[in-house]
Design a protein around this motif. Structure first.
Motif, mmCIF file in Angstrom:
data_model
loop_
_atom_site.group_PDB
_atom_site.id
_atom_site.type_symbol
_atom_site.label_atom_id
_atom_site.label_comp_id
_atom_site.label_asym_id
_atom_site.label_seq_id
_atom_site.Cartn_x
_atom_site.Cartn_y
_atom_site.Cartn_z
ATOM 1 N N ASP A 1 44.557 81.829 -24.468
ATOM 2 C CA ASP A 1 43.706 81.005 -25.333
ATOM 3 C C ASP A 1 42.333 80.762 -24.715
ATOM 4 O O ASP A 1 41.346 80.632 -25.427
ATOM 5 N N THR A 2 42.237 80.740 -23.397
ATOM 6 C CA THR A 2 40.923 80.598 -22.765
ATOM 7 C C THR A 2 40.109 81.877 -22.924
ATOM 8 O O THR A 2 38.894 81.826 -23.119
ATOM 9 N N ALA A 3 40.756 83.027 -22.871
ATOM 10 C CA ALA A 3 40.056 84.299 -23.071
ATOM 11 C C ALA A 3 39.508 84.409 -24.491
ATOM 12 O O ALA A 3 38.540 85.141 -24.727
ATOM 13 N N LEU A 4 40.092 83.693 -25.409
ATOM 14 C CA LEU A 4 39.638 83.722 -26.797
ATOM 15 C C LEU A 4 38.198 83.242 -26.937
ATOM 16 O O LEU A 4 37.485 83.648 -27.860
ATOM 17 N N VAL B 1 35.831 86.050 -27.189
ATOM 18 C CA VAL B 1 35.880 86.794 -28.439
ATOM 19 C C VAL B 1 35.152 86.030 -29.539
ATOM 20 O O VAL B 1 34.291 86.571 -30.228
ATOM 21 N N SER B 2 35.529 84.753 -29.677
ATOM 22 C CA SER B 2 34.927 83.932 -30.733
ATOM 23 C C SER B 2 35.052 82.455 -30.359
ATOM 24 O O SER B 2 36.160 81.912 -30.381
ATOM 25 N N PRO B 3 33.949 81.818 -30.048
ATOM 26 C CA PRO B 3 34.004 80.391 -29.721
ATOM 27 C C PRO B 3 34.585 79.539 -30.861
ATOM 28 O O PRO B 3 35.267 78.561 -30.606
ATOM 29 N N GLN B 4 34.335 79.941 -32.095
ATOM 30 C CA GLN B 4 34.886 79.196 -33.233
ATOM 31 C C GLN B 4 36.411 79.319 -33.277
ATOM 32 O O GLN B 4 37.116 78.343 -33.550
ATOM 33 N N ALA B 5 36.925 80.525 -33.009
ATOM 34 C CA ALA B 5 38.377 80.718 -32.985
ATOM 35 C C ALA B 5 38.995 79.911 -31.846
ATOM 36 O O ALA B 5 40.066 79.310 -32.010
ATOM 37 N N TYR B 6 38.326 79.891 -30.709
ATOM 38 C CA TYR B 6 38.801 79.097 -29.578
ATOM 39 C C TYR B 6 38.873 77.622 -29.963
ATOM 40 O O TYR B 6 39.879 76.956 -29.711
ATOM 41 N N ASP B 7 37.801 77.096 -30.590
ATOM 42 C CA ASP B 7 37.789 75.692 -31.011
ATOM 43 C C ASP B 7 38.913 75.403 -32.001
ATOM 44 O O ASP B 7 39.538 74.343 -31.942
ATOM 45 N N THR B 8 39.179 76.337 -32.901
ATOM 46 C CA THR B 8 40.265 76.162 -33.876
ATOM 47 C C THR B 8 41.621 76.093 -33.182
ATOM 48 O O THR B 8 42.435 75.220 -33.477
#
Length: 110
Positions: free
Chosen positions: A20-23, A26-33
């Motif tokens: 999940d940290t690697a996400l 890829v996409s900061p928005q996906a990480y925040d979600t």
């Protein structure tokens, strides 16, 4: 057996944590979600379980080292186990509110 189980649980947490940290790359928005889905009482209870696993694994690891490298270790391993359990219970009682305060406030208001 508990030492191995806690080790495996910690490994799985670290695996998910790295994913999940690697996400974020890829996409900061996906990480925040993804991170926002963690903000609920069930995950908060799992965090308390993670604290329990890490504390037990660390304390018991010290006991295992003592049994392996101290000449009198095997003789006192039962007493050391109960000492580890006692220290673990005290530390877990002390971690109860700091770790679960978010869920306690959600459930009982503040």
């Amino acid at each position: 057996m508990a030492h191995r189980v806690t080790g495996v649980l910690i490994f799985f947490f670290l695996f998910v944590h790295v994913l999940d940290t690697a996400l974020v790359r890829v996409s900061p928005q996906a990480y925040d979600t993804v991170v926002s889905t963690y903000k609920n009482p069930v995950v908060n209870l799992l965090e308390y379980g993670l604290v329990a696993a890490i504390l037990f694994h660390a304390l018991n690891g010290l006991r295992v080292v003592a049994v392996d490298f101290w000449a009198k270790g095997p003789k006192y391993q039962r007493q050391m186990l109960w000492t580890v359990v006692g220290i673990w219970v005290v530390l877990m009682a002390g971690a109860f509110y700091p770790v679960l305060q978010h869920s306690i406030r959600l459930l009982f208001g503040s």
